[in-house]
Design an enzyme around this catalytic site. Structure first.
Site, PDB file in Angstrom:
ATOM      1  N   ARG A 125       0.862  -1.183   0.000  1.00 15.02           N
ATOM      2  CA  ARG A 125       0.000   0.000   0.000  1.00 15.02           C
ATOM      3  C   ARG A 125       0.896   1.229   0.000  1.00 15.02           C
ATOM      4  O   ARG A 125       1.680   1.437   0.926  1.00 15.02           O
ATOM      5  CB  ARG A 125      -0.909   0.029   1.229  1.00 15.02           C
ATOM      6  N   GLU A 144       4.969   6.975   2.187  1.00 11.69           N
ATOM      7  CA  GLU A 144       5.809   5.786   2.256  1.00 11.69           C
ATOM      8  C   GLU A 144       5.119   4.659   1.509  1.00 11.69           C
ATOM      9  O   GLU A 144       3.954   4.769   1.150  1.00 11.69           O
ATOM     10  CB  GLU A 144       6.029   5.347   3.713  1.00 11.69           C
ATOM     11  N   ASN A 146       4.094   0.664   2.120  1.00  7.95           N
ATOM     12  CA  ASN A 146       3.995  -0.402   3.113  1.00  7.95           C
ATOM     13  C   ASN A 146       4.032  -1.725   2.386  1.00  7.95           C
ATOM     14  O   ASN A 146       3.187  -1.990   1.536  1.00  7.95           O
ATOM     15  CB  ASN A 146       2.670  -0.302   3.874  1.00  7.95           C
ATOM     16  N   SER A 151      -2.620  -2.645   6.121  1.00  8.61           N
ATOM     17  CA  SER A 151      -3.949  -2.953   6.651  1.00  8.61           C
ATOM     18  C   SER A 151      -5.038  -2.028   6.137  1.00  8.61           C
ATOM     19  O   SER A 151      -4.779  -1.068   5.424  1.00  8.61           O
ATOM     20  CB  SER A 151      -3.913  -2.930   8.178  1.00  8.61           C
ATOM     21  N   LYS A 266     -45.364  12.021 -27.215  1.00  9.87           N
ATOM     22  CA  LYS A 266     -45.570  11.677 -28.626  1.00  9.87           C
ATOM     23  C   LYS A 266     -45.578  12.925 -29.500  1.00  9.87           C
ATOM     24  O   LYS A 266     -45.167  12.871 -30.657  1.00  9.87           O
ATOM     25  CB  LYS A 266     -46.834  10.845 -28.755  1.00  9.87           C
ATOM     26  N   LYS A 325     -52.697   8.724 -31.945  1.00 13.14           N
ATOM     27  CA  LYS A 325     -52.132   8.606 -30.598  1.00 13.14           C
ATOM     28  C   LYS A 325     -52.357   9.855 -29.748  1.00 13.14           C
ATOM     29  O   LYS A 325     -51.956  10.947 -30.129  1.00 13.14           O
ATOM     30  CB  LYS A 325     -50.610   8.374 -30.696  1.00 13.14           C
ATOM     31  N   GLU A 329     -48.910   7.450 -21.978  1.00 14.71           N
ATOM     32  CA  GLU A 329     -47.959   6.350 -21.899  1.00 14.71           C
ATOM     33  C   GLU A 329     -48.644   5.155 -21.258  1.00 14.71           C
ATOM     34  O   GLU A 329     -49.666   5.309 -20.602  1.00 14.71           O
ATOM     35  CB  GLU A 329     -46.766   6.742 -21.005  1.00 14.71           C
ATOM     36  N   GLY A 330     -48.055   4.013 -21.429  1.00 10.60           N
ATOM     37  CA  GLY A 330     -48.494   2.866 -20.647  1.00 10.60           C
ATOM     38  C   GLY A 330     -49.338   1.873 -21.412  1.00 10.60           C
ATOM     39  O   GLY A 330     -49.782   0.873 -20.847  1.00 10.60           O
ATOM     40  N   ARG A 411     -40.351  -7.847 -27.094  1.00 12.45           N
ATOM     41  CA  ARG A 411     -41.702  -8.260 -26.715  1.00 12.45           C
ATOM     42  C   ARG A 411     -42.434  -8.721 -27.966  1.00 12.45           C
ATOM     43  O   ARG A 411     -42.305  -8.101 -29.026  1.00 12.45           O
ATOM     44  CB  ARG A 411     -42.450  -7.089 -26.088  1.00 12.45           C
TER      45      ARG A 411
HETATM   46  P1  ADP Z   1     -47.334   3.544 -25.225  1.00 12.20           P
HETATM   47  O1  ADP Z   1     -46.688   4.786 -24.738  1.00 12.20           O
HETATM   48  O2  ADP Z   1     -48.726   3.410 -24.727  1.00 12.20           O
HETATM   49  O3  ADP Z   1     -46.501   2.330 -25.029  1.00 12.20           O
HETATM   50  P2  ADP Z   1     -46.777   3.225 -28.048  1.00 12.20           P
HETATM   51  O4  ADP Z   1     -46.592   4.345 -28.999  1.00 12.20           O
HETATM   52  O5  ADP Z   1     -45.593   2.448 -27.682  1.00 12.20           O
HETATM   53  O6  ADP Z   1     -47.525   3.809 -26.775  1.00 12.20           O
HETATM   54  O7  ADP Z   1     -47.873   2.249 -28.640  1.00 12.20           O
HETATM   55  C1  ADP Z   1     -48.349   1.104 -27.950  1.00 12.20           C
HETATM   56  C2  ADP Z   1     -48.346  -0.100 -28.868  1.00 12.20           C
HETATM   57  O8  ADP Z   1     -49.104   0.151 -30.043  1.00 12.20           O
HETATM   58  C3  ADP Z   1     -46.970  -0.463 -29.368  1.00 12.20           C
HETATM   59  O9  ADP Z   1     -46.337  -1.333 -28.465  1.00 12.20           O
HETATM   60  C4  ADP Z   1     -47.260  -1.131 -30.689  1.00 12.20           C
HETATM   61  O10 ADP Z   1     -47.613  -2.490 -30.478  1.00 12.20           O
HETATM   62  C5  ADP Z   1     -48.498  -0.412 -31.178  1.00 12.20           C
HETATM   63  N1  ADP Z   1     -48.125   0.673 -32.093  1.00 12.20           N
HETATM   64  C6  ADP Z   1     -47.828   1.941 -31.749  1.00 12.20           C
HETATM   65  N2  ADP Z   1     -47.522   2.675 -32.835  1.00 12.20           N
HETATM   66  C7  ADP Z   1     -47.618   1.866 -33.879  1.00 12.20           C
HETATM   67  C8  ADP Z   1     -47.436   2.032 -35.281  1.00 12.20           C
HETATM   68  N3  ADP Z   1     -47.080   3.218 -35.788  1.00 12.20           N
HETATM   69  N4  ADP Z   1     -47.597   0.978 -36.087  1.00 12.20           N
HETATM   70  C9  ADP Z   1     -47.958  -0.217 -35.583  1.00 12.20           C
HETATM   71  N5  ADP Z   1     -48.170  -0.446 -34.260  1.00 12.20           N
HETATM   72  C10 ADP Z   1     -48.001   0.572 -33.422  1.00 12.20           C
HETATM   73 MG    MG Z   2     -44.722   1.887 -25.921  1.00 12.04          MG
END
Ligand code: ADP
Ligand code: MG
Length: 435
Positions: A125, A144, A146, A151, A266, A325, A329-330, A411
């Site tokens: 060390r 220095e 060691n 330790s 989006k 759209k 989200e979700g 997925r």
């Molecule tokens: P989120 O924010 O709800 O996940 P997304 O934009 O990812 O929104 O859309 C959710 C799902 O819809 C995607 O996982 C996909 O399967 C389908 N999807 C979204 N945009 C498109 C698209 N332009 N063409 C084909 N499928 C789409």
């Molecule tokens: Mg998505």
């Protein structure tokens, strides 16, 4: 060296509380010493003394000390193999110092006999202090080296846990995807980073900011806030909105901060696809711009005006080629086919249409696979996949200090489902098989 812990050092009450927590942590981490009263028994132990805050060390000196260590190892090893050098160097010392003389006697004896050892293990060390050069720059100066019984390598490796960040994971009460989050928590714990799971409600009840806008929860300072909640309107009530604001006002590292969350809307995605926008946001990076643009599908603004009118007309004329759209989200929010047509007809002349975007529908080529779900029959269905790539970056002020990709998610879902994720019961987890 200035301390960055100034505000703590001035607040006596906070200092006491932090010290109490740090001592518990040190005990739990095994940063221990036997007591002076009972040095031969572990019946009673106490914590090894440690600083409440990590002390600042110039990173250049830290790097220099690391960089020179292998040279010191080489040097020590070379000295140990040079009998003439050792003998000559120590000749005056052993005349006066009996301890060194005793050691040297052993050395002489084994040399004479022939050294039986063929493998040599050094654990050194090298110690330094930091001093300013005449020009004010910091310098590394060796105290220095060691070479025997160096330790505290054992305890030193445990003390970072005492000084590390505390991560606050904002979680929902009802969370089916908890094991995905636990995997992250466990990974942090394995690196000695503590994680506490709390709800927005807990933050609003027990969270506070100090005068430096440091975030405290249950008396502990929070370094990082990681959101696994707060991405859907249904996840907020007035109390939760206030908690979100409190977190955002703090100097804690939010993952993500509010601007970054907005960057993922989006509407932003749609505007980024507009000609010239990438070039403004990433000036001087034409290669990155080209790589980004190559992945974009057709995206259309529905803002009131000619451009939006035209997009709506096209979608109504060929509904199967588009997805509508909202800013959500979700999963499960997008509109397709007849539902999209009805919504567009209804919104066509209202300002509300600007809260949506229109996107070209992507048509992946279907393939056969089995989607396994508890309680469902095993059969081959036509599927499509969605590949996700995880990215992580750290920016300090204006400087990007880390930027890398960190894995993927595949997925897969049956073609009959337009929308929906794994938790919604539509998609399933998959792995890419590169071909
Ligand atoms: P989120 O924010 O709800 O996940 P997304 O934009 O990812 O929104 O859309 C959710 C799902 O819809 C995607 O996982 C996909 O399967 C389908 N999807 C979204 N945009 C498109 C698209 N332009 N063409 C084909 N499928 C789409
Ligand atoms: Mg998505």
């Amino acid at each position: 060296m200035a301390s960055s812990w100034g505000s703590f050092l001035q607040d006596e009450r906070q200092l006491q509380e932090l010290a109490r927590q740090a001592v518990d942590r040190a005990l739990a981490e095994g940063v221990l010493l036997r007591t002076t009263q009972e040095p031969s028994s572990s019946d009673v132990v106490s914590y090894a003394p440690f600083t409440l805050f990590p002390s600042l060390v110039p990173s250049a000196l830290l790097e220099q000390a690391y960089a020179v260590q292998m040279d010191f190892n080489l040097l020590v090893d070379a000295v140990s193999q040079n009998a003439a050098f050792l003998e000559q160097t120590l000749s005056s010392t052993i005349k006066r110092d009996t301890f060194t003389a005793r050691l040297f006697d052993i050395y002489k004896q084994v040399l004479k006999e022939g050294i039986a050892q063929t493998v040599f293990l050094g654990l050194n060390r090298s110690d330094y202090m930091f001093q300013r050069n005449a020009d004010g720059s910091p310098a590394l100066k060796q105290i220095e080296i060691n070479t025997v019984s160096a330790s505290f390598g054992g305890l030193a490796s445990r003390t970072p846990a005492v000084h590390r960040a505390l991560v606050l994971l904002i979680a929902q009460e009802k969370e089916r995807n908890v094991f995905d989050q636990r995997a992250i928590e466990n990974e942090l714990l394995a690196r000695n980073i503590r994680v506490i799971r709390r709800r927005f409600e807990d933050v609003s009840e027990k969270g506070s900011l100090d005068q430096d806008r440091k975030l405290f929860l249950d008396g502990q300072e929070i370094a990082v806030v990681y959101f696994r909640d707060g991405y859907m309107p249904s996840q907020y009530n007035q109390q939760n909105w206030e908690a979100r604001l409190l977190l955002e006002r703090s100097c804690s590292v939010k993952c993500p901060d509010i601007a970054t969350q907005l960057a993922g809307t989006k509407k932003v995605q749609q505007e980024l696809s507009r000609v010239g926008v990438l070039e403004v946001l990433l000036p001087d990076q034409p290669e990155a711009v080209a790589r980004l643009r190559a992945t974009f599908a057709g995206l259309y603004s529905l803002d009131l005006g000619e451009e939006g009118d035209q997009a709506i007309a096209e979608a109504l004329a060929a509904p199967n080629r588009f997805v509508l759209k909202p800013q959500r989200e979700g999963g499960g929010n997008n509109l397709y086919g007849e539902e999209m047509v009805q919504t567009l007809e209804r919104l066509k002349d209202s300002e509300e249409r600007a809260s949506y975007i229109l996107m070209e529908k992507i048509e992946p080529e279907p393939f056969g696979n089995c989607l396994l779900r508890p309680g469902c029959p095993v059969r081959v269905v036509q599927c499509i996949s969605e590949l996700g790539i995880f990215g992580v970056y750290v920016r300090q002020g204006k400087t990007l200090v880390m930027n890398k990709h960190v894995g993927h998610l595949l997925r897969t879902k049956a073609t009959e489902h337009a929308d929906g994720g794994v938790v919604a019961g539509v998609a399933v987890l998959d792995n890419p098989y590169p071909v």
